[in-house]
Write an enzyme that holds these catalytic residues in place. Sequence first.
Site, PDB file in Angstrom:
ATOM      1  N   HIS A   7       0.961  -1.161   0.005  1.00 21.95           N
ATOM      2  CA  HIS A   7       0.104  -0.159  -0.176  1.00 21.95           C
ATOM      3  C   HIS A   7       0.854   1.253   0.263  1.00 21.95           C
ATOM      4  O   HIS A   7       2.062   1.028   0.486  1.00 21.95           O
ATOM      5  CB  HIS A   7      -0.855  -0.029   1.332  1.00 21.95           C
TER       6      HIS A   7
ATOM      7  N   ASP B 261       2.675  -4.321   8.236  1.00 17.53           N
ATOM      8  CA  ASP B 261       1.538  -3.500   7.881  1.00 17.53           C
ATOM      9  C   ASP B 261       0.344  -4.418   8.126  1.00 17.53           C
ATOM     10  O   ASP B 261       0.043  -5.125   7.427  1.00 17.53           O
ATOM     11  CB  ASP B 261       1.742  -2.952   6.697  1.00 17.53           C
TER      12      ASP B 261
ATOM     13  N   GLN C  96      -4.635  -4.676   6.904  1.00 18.43           N
ATOM     14  CA  GLN C  96      -5.748  -5.757   6.608  1.00 18.43           C
ATOM     15  C   GLN C  96      -5.635  -7.135   7.454  1.00 18.43           C
ATOM     16  O   GLN C  96      -6.863  -7.679   7.535  1.00 18.43           O
ATOM     17  CB  GLN C  96      -5.418  -6.018   5.122  1.00 18.43           C
TER      18      GLN C  96
ATOM     19  N   LYS D 110     -10.496  -0.266  10.302  1.00 19.37           N
ATOM     20  CA  LYS D 110     -10.570  -1.411   9.389  1.00 19.37           C
ATOM     21  C   LYS D 110     -10.865  -2.536  10.293  1.00 19.37           C
ATOM     22  O   LYS D 110     -10.887  -3.820   9.758  1.00 19.37           O
ATOM     23  CB  LYS D 110      -9.310  -1.689   8.596  1.00 19.37           C
TER      24      LYS D 110
ATOM     25  N   CYS E  87      -4.801   2.139  -3.897  1.00 24.22           N
ATOM     26  CA  CYS E  87      -3.719   2.728  -3.191  1.00 24.22           C
ATOM     27  C   CYS E  87      -2.448   1.885  -3.216  1.00 24.22           C
ATOM     28  O   CYS E  87      -1.630   1.732  -2.304  1.00 24.22           O
ATOM     29  CB  CYS E  87      -3.987   2.763  -1.750  1.00 24.22           C
TER      30      CYS E  87
HETATM   31  C1  LIG Z   1      -5.702   1.037   4.574  1.00 25.73           C
HETATM   32  C2  LIG Z   1      -4.404   0.451   4.840  1.00 25.73           C
HETATM   33  C3  LIG Z   1      -3.353   1.443   4.857  1.00 25.73           C
HETATM   34  C4  LIG Z   1      -3.505   2.704   5.491  1.00 25.73           C
HETATM   35  O1  LIG Z   1      -4.438   2.698   6.502  1.00 25.73           O
HETATM   36  P1  LIG Z   1      -4.740   4.185   7.003  1.00 25.73           P
HETATM   37  O2  LIG Z   1      -6.050   4.039   8.006  1.00 25.73           O
HETATM   38  O3  LIG Z   1      -5.495   4.840   5.710  1.00 25.73           O
HETATM   39  O4  LIG Z   1      -3.732   4.851   7.611  1.00 25.73           O
HETATM   40  C5  LIG Z   1      -1.958   0.745   4.959  1.00 25.73           C
HETATM   41  N1  LIG Z   1      -1.776  -0.489   4.489  1.00 25.73           N
HETATM   42  C6  LIG Z   1      -2.926  -1.304   4.048  1.00 25.73           C
HETATM   43  C7  LIG Z   1      -2.368  -2.796   3.649  1.00 25.73           C
HETATM   44  C8  LIG Z   1      -4.115  -0.783   4.321  1.00 25.73           C
HETATM   45  O5  LIG Z   1      -5.143  -1.541   3.960  1.00 25.73           O
END
Ligand SMILES: *Cc1c(COP(=O)(O)O)cnc(C)c1O
Length: 405
Positions: free
Chosen positions: A122, A199, A202, A225, A363
């Site tokens: 992302h 990260d 998800q 999320k 993104c």
């Molecule tokens: C949504 C997302 C982000 C960014 O998250 P924010 O809530 O917009 O800061 C980073 N990495 C992944 C894999 C995402 O799905």
Amino acid sequence: MSLDVNALRAQFPILSKTVDGKPLVYLDNAATTQKPQAVIDAIVDFYTGTNANVHRGAHHLSDEATRRYENARASVASFINAGAREEVIWTAGTTEAINIVANGLSQLLAEGDEVMATELEHHANLVTWQQACRKAGATLNIVPIFDNGELDIEAFEKLLSDKTKLVAFPHVSNALGTVNPIKVLTEKAKRVGAWVLVDGAQGIAHGGVDVQDIGCDFYVFSGHKLFGPTGIGCLWGKKEILESWPVWQVGGEMIKDVSYHEATWGALPNRLEAGTPNIAGAIGMGAAVEWFKQLDIEALHEHETALLNYATEQAEALDGMRIVGTAPNKIGVLSFLLDGAHPADIGFILDRQGVAIRTGDNCAQPLMKRFGIPGTARASFSIYNTLEEVDSLFAALKKAKMMLA
Ligand SMILES: *Cc1c(COP(=O)(O)O)cnc(C)c1O
């Protein structure tokens, strides 16, 4: 045990909404999840009965607000099995958490060092490292994926060396749904002594995250999320590393002693949390975690797998539909293209039928370029989606196909 999806859905007020007279079919969960009543109530309760600033224990309300705020931190800490409560730093979300890690590591990166990220990234976990590397004179290496969206582990291993200072990768790809073997990757990166950032934006909503078991140094995610509010998220990091960092922002709450010309910093977690925090957000996120914890995780996984399998079968049976991302281990995401149709047009026609999906680059522009496409249409599933909603998606897609042919 199977999941009572209808009972689960009943806890989400927005899911009974209609759009243009059609039942809402919300399939944009990788962008943000909906909020159960328990989370909405926690936020309303806070503002209705407990609103005060935290850590300024001069009165009853402030004590109560502080207690709830710190309980939320403890909830998150136990949810991911953090070694200590103060390893959980509140942030505005995943993006800010990654930026804080980059700030913390910036003075530790030097010319000639290497940072690794993957083709699955992302933008939040890519652009941050581009910038950090540029500043330090370090090199950013990108680990390739196979055409099915699976990470090339051999290439990952080959890129690792004693120059590698940090390895960053997503737990689950937001664009393709690929689930990475994060423990294996972490072990390999640790062999060369690199820091590991996962990260988890998800990954976290699928449960079962144990940061100590993974062995990584940082795991970051967003509340929104994970059935919680926007504007709040978490940076989990190993205490000894977070303590060694230069501070991120300075101001109230994060200091120990201040004179007109000098200041010293307080202890974790406050050290990395300047100013009045997002108190209601943190309490909402704590409520989301507590709500999620009571669910049967095995049953959730089974349900999520069933949704994706059912959607994939229908996609494979639909003429002209191409799935982007077919890794053997994937979850929650169906990214696709329809022959001759622009993803934005598909999204528009689906929306007229009450079906909410994401369209565009997800993104992840470099990933789209890697596939030679401008973007995809993406349906993403959560635990409250039903097989009937998958049917609605495909009924709407067949209509879109006719209209766009
Ligand atoms: C949504 C997302 C982000 C960014 O998250 P924010 O809530 O917009 O800061 C980073 N990495 C992944 C894999 C995402 O799905």
